[in-house]
Design a protein around this motif. Structure first.
Motif, PDB file in Angstrom:
ATOM      1  N   TRP A 191      43.849  43.798  30.231  1.00 61.65           N
ATOM      2  CA  TRP A 191      43.147  43.792  31.521  1.00 61.65           C
ATOM      3  C   TRP A 191      42.839  42.395  32.025  1.00 61.65           C
ATOM      4  CZ3 TRP A 191      38.206  41.841  32.209  1.00 61.65           C
ATOM      5  CH2 TRP A 191      37.407  41.669  31.063  1.00 61.65           C
ATOM      6  N   GLU A 192      42.568  41.452  31.100  1.00 60.21           N
ATOM      7  CA  GLU A 192      42.226  40.093  31.563  1.00 60.21           C
ATOM      8  C   GLU A 192      43.433  39.409  32.192  1.00 60.21           C
ATOM      9  OE1 GLU A 192      39.596  37.870  28.868  1.00 60.21           O
ATOM     10  OE2 GLU A 192      39.650  39.656  27.595  1.00 60.21           O
ATOM     11  N   ARG A 203      45.928  40.939  33.459  1.00 60.83           N
ATOM     12  CA  ARG A 203      46.208  41.672  34.684  1.00 60.83           C
ATOM     13  C   ARG A 203      45.364  41.129  35.852  1.00 60.83           C
ATOM     14  NH1 ARG A 203      45.532  46.864  32.452  1.00 60.83           N
ATOM     15  NH2 ARG A 203      47.502  46.702  31.354  1.00 60.83           N
ATOM     16  N   LEU A 204      44.086  40.913  35.587  1.00 59.70           N
ATOM     17  CA  LEU A 204      43.210  40.385  36.640  1.00 59.70           C
ATOM     18  C   LEU A 204      43.636  38.985  37.064  1.00 59.70           C
ATOM     19  CD1 LEU A 204      39.543  41.437  35.756  1.00 59.70           C
ATOM     20  CD2 LEU A 204      41.086  42.407  37.454  1.00 59.70           C
ATOM     21  N   ARG A 205      43.992  38.155  36.075  1.00 56.21           N
ATOM     22  CA  ARG A 205      44.381  36.778  36.419  1.00 56.21           C
ATOM     23  C   ARG A 205      45.616  36.751  37.284  1.00 56.21           C
ATOM     24  NH1 ARG A 205      42.480  35.191  31.348  1.00 56.21           N
ATOM     25  NH2 ARG A 205      44.523  35.395  30.386  1.00 56.21           N
ATOM     26  N   ILE A 206      46.582  37.613  36.976  1.00 56.26           N
ATOM     27  CA  ILE A 206      47.796  37.654  37.791  1.00 56.26           C
ATOM     28  C   ILE A 206      47.469  38.153  39.195  1.00 56.26           C
ATOM     29  CG2 ILE A 206      50.027  38.796  38.104  1.00 56.26           C
ATOM     30  CD1 ILE A 206      50.368  38.713  35.109  1.00 56.26           C
ATOM     31  N   LEU A 207      46.658  39.196  39.227  1.00 59.89           N
ATOM     32  CA  LEU A 207      46.289  39.780  40.519  1.00 59.89           C
ATOM     33  C   LEU A 207      45.684  38.728  41.446  1.00 59.89           C
ATOM     34  CD1 LEU A 207      46.767  42.733  41.127  1.00 59.89           C
ATOM     35  CD2 LEU A 207      44.401  43.219  40.551  1.00 59.89           C
ATOM     36  N   PHE A 208      44.850  37.849  40.871  1.00 58.62           N
ATOM     37  CA  PHE A 208      44.171  36.851  41.691  1.00 58.62           C
ATOM     38  C   PHE A 208      44.838  35.479  41.607  1.00 58.62           C
ATOM     39  CE2 PHE A 208      41.081  40.193  41.333  1.00 58.62           C
ATOM     40  CZ  PHE A 208      40.418  40.174  42.540  1.00 58.62           C
ATOM     41  N   ASN A 209      46.069  35.472  41.157  1.00 56.95           N
ATOM     42  CA  ASN A 209      46.851  34.234  41.125  1.00 56.95           C
ATOM     43  C   ASN A 209      46.162  33.116  40.351  1.00 56.95           C
ATOM     44  OD1 ASN A 209      48.981  32.596  41.583  1.00 56.95           O
ATOM     45  ND2 ASN A 209      48.615  32.306  43.782  1.00 56.95           N
ATOM     46  N   ARG A 210      45.719  33.425  39.143  1.00 62.00           N
ATOM     47  CA  ARG A 210      45.029  32.422  38.312  1.00 62.00           C
ATOM     48  C   ARG A 210      45.710  32.321  36.965  1.00 62.00           C
ATOM     49  NH1 ARG A 210      42.250  29.115  40.750  1.00 62.00           N
ATOM     50  NH2 ARG A 210      41.823  30.077  42.751  1.00 62.00           N
ATOM     51  N   ARG A 211      47.012  32.193  36.966  1.00 60.27           N
ATOM     52  CA  ARG A 211      47.699  32.167  35.684  1.00 60.27           C
ATOM     53  C   ARG A 211      47.592  30.842  34.974  1.00 60.27           C
ATOM     54  NH1 ARG A 211      52.908  35.702  37.261  1.00 60.27           N
ATOM     55  NH2 ARG A 211      52.126  35.243  39.323  1.00 60.27           N
TER      56      ARG A 211
END
Ligand SMILES: Nc1ncnc2c1ncn2[C@@H]1O[C@H](COP(=O)(O)OP(=O)(O)OP(=O)(O)O)[C@@H](O)[C@H]1O
Ligand SMILES: [Mg+2]
Ligand SMILES: [Zn+2]
Lengths: 355, 488
Positions: B477-478, B480-488
């Motif tokens: 999930w973490e 997933r969230l980072r990708i969703l918000f473009n924080r890779r």
């Protein structure tokens, strides 16, 4: 079976007292004063309205299944848990540690969930500098609200990092399984949310259990946001602040008449509604508003008498209670007293406060 | 102004990001921009929408598009908006009064308004439209005007009247499935001097095949074999929701590496939206669906369209396989046939047209909501229209009843015949491509790849490997969230 167990657990609260269907209406959040009062009476408020899309046929299947497995016995309108039914409930279950607060949140949880999904989708696309996408939530009002919200965020923040931070913080309150589950419902760049059927398949659980778990997550979010709005400056704004909005519309009108000093007859007359409807309103008000005095409808002596009758029959069945009382006592009066347990002391305090 | 050759292309590029027109588009666009009423046919997926969207955006005033399906309309609005074309709206009966008013009061500000035919006739809608400058009136899926079309819509016959009342703006009628008879019928009904731009409807990039199987289980097995050899975006059509769900679950169990889901009209709206988006964004490999999914779907890279049941007409088959290969590259359409499969569509037409008794009682029922509950929507629509029409012509109720009965019989015969034509196509031993399109045209372009299983194609030898995309779903999930918000 997991969903069946949950229903069995809820049923255990009302055995001997109500029909099996009462749990169905309670889960659907039926907007009747009887259902609302029952939820309160049988300590089922957390579950009120947590499964509004539950189908009648599904529910009837569960009941039939419980009967076939000899976990409950139904005869005419009464039902009981069997010994094995009771034993089954003694163990720990998937729902034992889950949190719901249906009574408080059932009217706002759906729109909050939709706003959160749309906010995340929009923030996701904007984080990738994509301003055009197909919104995953279609409702016009939700879209407008989120659009406004996004505009405010863009006006005061450099990017969507603070949103991610808040979302992350919310997620951290969940168990890992819950966080996994909810993160898969989100839609944005690189991912379209899964439907409940798909989640059910992925987690190998029944779709009903999945829906209830998602609902529990939403209620946890709501509680966290309501209790700590300062830690979530942006997300807490997605929560509708209609605290004093818990009464049904028509009930509010009735309440206004009562406040003007009208009695039930007068309200019936001037609103052109049935007496039973207005009585339902009064009961709803009494159930939800602890400061509401029932003294206009039930004298102190009568209230004590009714309470004694309740103690005697050890039941909340109206018919049984009424049979212990003089003819002149109405069902309405009994229901009013039931709506306010331990009321004698409370009432006095409240009356003092009201002055 | 956008009159010259270059500037039309430029506009295409600006609004839609395409550098060249596809076959026929420019000719149709030029025709209506010159003010000619135009009837145009182009194959499925060839880009008919652009033929009115571009002129609509370039001209002054509002373009009204009449479209038969509400879902199709709503999809088109969403897609246009997602392309940054925001001055578009829909008007249909599913909207509440407030939503309709919202659109109607701002009518002038829209460039394109999609409208269902029944909404157009509403007095308050028509009056609003009369007050605006209507640039073009577009009739999408124009075969619905014709009684001989596969999807006759009585409401489409009122278009003529509406067109008159709007002062005869330039009209464009579009279809991908209009036989010459239907084309003639369209022109006759609209009673206009129409410029006809008729392109053949065959799709050169689709290869056709049919597999004959003895029992249901064999069909499923054939499906499994096919899907284990072909790893491409796939659509499987069913006539029954139940079978659709069953087979979807079965395939998911059989292919844990693929993601399979289903879509039909009985699902919650929210779930439908998710599934459709997942398919559009390649998060699903295989979608099992009923015809409820077809129409609006415009996914470029569907390579395989399979029919598990037979569609009721050649035209609906053409529509449904038309979802494949909209990017122009090669694709395959396979139909699985089990002896007796035609009994299902035969049953369905029984539900669509009224029985004698229903015709006889219809005029004497006062309570219209009661009728709506009793009759299927298509039956109700048919009867309302017919009685109105015959009464207007001065017929007595008794005469109308007998007229309607014989008309019903005629329609029944047409529908039976089209099922028989479909079955004949399945059983043919000559070229499937020629037979499929022969009712529409005389000439055929040569296929881009293989033609059909009667000519040169063996589906059992066919094998499609497409590189597997990452599923995005294997993350935690973490991540997933980072990708969703473009924080890779
Ligand atoms: N000139 C072009 N260049 C590239 N792609 C195009 C062009 N014109 C249209 N397309 C694309 O082709 C696809 C199909 O277009 P459209 O939906 O208009 O087809 P259609 O003819 O209406 O098909 P159907 O009969 O199935 O409704 C769309 O994705 C569209 O963007
Ligand atoms: Mg089209
Ligand atoms: Zn051939």
């Amino acid at each position: 079976m997991n969903f069946d167990l949950f229903i069995l657990y809820l049923l255990s609260h009302v055995e001997n007292e109500r029909t099996p269907n009462s749990i169905f209406y309670m889960l659907r959040g039926k907007k009747s004063s009887q259902a609302i009062q029952d939820a309160y009476l049988f300590k089922l408020s957390p579950y009120f309205g947590i499964y509004p899309s539950l189908h009648k046929a599904t529910y009837e299947n569960v009941i039939r299944e419980l009967e076939n497995k000899k976990l409950i016995v139904i005869d005419s309108s009464q039902f009981n848990l069997t010994k094995s039914g009771r034993e089954l409930l003694n163990q720990k279950h998937w729902f034992s540690s889950l949190f719901w607060n249906g009574q408080e949140y059932h009217q706002m949880d759906q729109s909050f969930h939709q706003k959160l999904l749309l906010l995340c989708q929009t923030a996701s696309h904007l984080s990738y500098r994509q301003s055009n996408f197909i919104p995953i939530i279609e409702g016009f009002i939700i879209q407008q609200e989120v659009r406004k919200h996004i505009q405010q965020i863009r006006n005061s923040e450099e990017d969507f990092k603070p949103i991610l931070k808040e979302v992350y913080q919310l997620f951290s309150q969940l168990t890992t399984e819950e966080a996994e589950l909810y993160s898969l419902t989100l839609t944005g760049v690189g991912q379209v949310g899964l439907s409940s059927e798909q989640l059910a398949e992925r987690f190998d659980q029944s779709v009903h259990v999945i829906r209830l778990k998602v609902k529990s997550i939403i209620h946890q979010f709501l509680q966290e946001l309501i209790n700590h709005p300062n830690s979530y400056p942006w997300l807490s704004q997605l929560v509708d602040d209609n605290e004093n909005d818990k009464l049904m519309k028509s009930t509010k009108v009735t309440l206004n008449y009562i406040k003007k000093g009208m009695n039930i007859e007068q309200i019936v007359h001037s609103r052109g509604l049935k007496r039973s409807t207005i009585e339902d309103h009064v009961i709803e008000i009494a159930t939800k508003d602890r400061t509401f005095s029932i003294r206009d409808y039930v004298s102190l002596e009568l209230e004590e008498m009714i309470n004694q009758a309740i103690d005697q029959v050890k039941s909340k069945r109206l018919k049984k209670i009424k049979s212990q009382l003089p003819e002149s006592v109405s069902y309405f009066q009994i229901r009013l007293v039931l709506a306010k347990p331990n009321n004698i002391i409370e009432d006095k305090e409240i009356e003092d406060l009201n002055v | 102004m956008y009159k010259t050759k270059d500037t039309l292309e430029e506009a295409l590029n600006i609004y839609f990001g395409f550098s060249t027109f596809r076959q026929g588009q420019k000719e149709i666009i030029s025709s209506i921009m010159k003010g000619n009423h135009t009837l145009a046919t182009l194959p499925t997926g060839s880009g008919k929408s652009i033929c009115y969207q571009l002129p609509a955006l370039l001209g002054e005033g509002v373009t009204v598009v009449i479209s038969p399906l509400i879902s199709l309309m709503v999809d088109q609005v969403k897609i246009l908006k997602s392309k940054g074309i925001k001055r578009v709206a829909a008007l249909n009966s599913l909207m509440n009064h407030q939503q309709k008013q919202q659109v109607l009061t701002h009518l002038q500000q829209y460039k394109i308004v999609f409208c269902s035919p029944e909404m157009m006739q509403q007095e308050f809608v028509l009056n609003k439209l009369k007050g605006c400058h209507i640039n073009y009136l577009v009739v999408d899926e124009a075969h619905c005007i014709s009684q001989w079309g596969h999807e006759f819509r009585p409401d489409y016959l009122k278009i003529k009247q509406v067109h008159n009342q709007l002062g005869e703006p330039t009209l464009l009628a579009l279809s991908a499935t209009a036989t010459p008879e239907v084309q003639a019928d369209i022109v006759k009904h609209l009673n206009l001097d129409m410029h006809k731009i008729i392109y053949p409807m065959d799709r050169e990039n689709i290869t056709f095949a049919v597999k004959h199987l003895d029992i249901h289980e064999d069909k499923v097995e054939a499906l499994e074999n096919l899907l284990s050899n072909n790893h491409v975006p796939t659509m499987i059509y069913f006539s029954s929701r139940k079978v659709c769900e069953e087979v979807s679950r079965l395939l998911q169990g059989k292919f844990p590496d693929k993601s399979v889901s289903y879509y039909h009209g009985g699902m919650e709206q929210e779930d439908r939206l998710l599934i459709q988006q997942q398919f559009m964004y390649d998060q699903l490999d295989i979608i099992c669906c009923t015809s409820a999914f077809g129409m609006g779907v415009d996914k470029p890279n569907i390579r395989l369209v399979i029919h598990f049941h037979i569609p009721p007409t050649i035209e609906s088959y053409i529509q449904e396989v038309g979802r494949a290969g909209r990017d122009g590259y090669h694709c395959v359409a396979l139909l699985l046939y089990q002896k007796g499969d035609e009994s299902l569509p035969f049953q369905l037409i029984g539900n669509e047209l009224p029985e004698d008794e229903e015709i006889e009682q219809f005029p004497f029922q006062e309570d219209s909501s009661y009728l709506k509950e009793l009759l299927s929507e298509t039956k109700h629509r048919f009867l309302t229209f017919q009685f109105d029409q015959w009464h207007q012509l001065g017929f007595t109720t008794d005469d109308a009843i007998s007229k309607i009965k014989s008309l019903r019989d005629e329609r029944l015969a047409v529908k039976r015949n089209s099922i028989i034509t479909m079955v004949n196509w399945i059983k043919t031993d000559s070229c499937r491509r020629k037979m499929l399109y022969q009712g529409f045209q005389d000439s055929f372009s040569s296929p881009l790849s293989f033609c059909c299983d009667q000519c040169d194609f063996d589906i059992d030898q066919w094998n499609w490997k497409e590189e597997k995309r990452s599923k995005g779903i294997e993350l935690n999930w973490e991540e997933r969230l980072r990708i969703l918000f473009n924080r890779r």
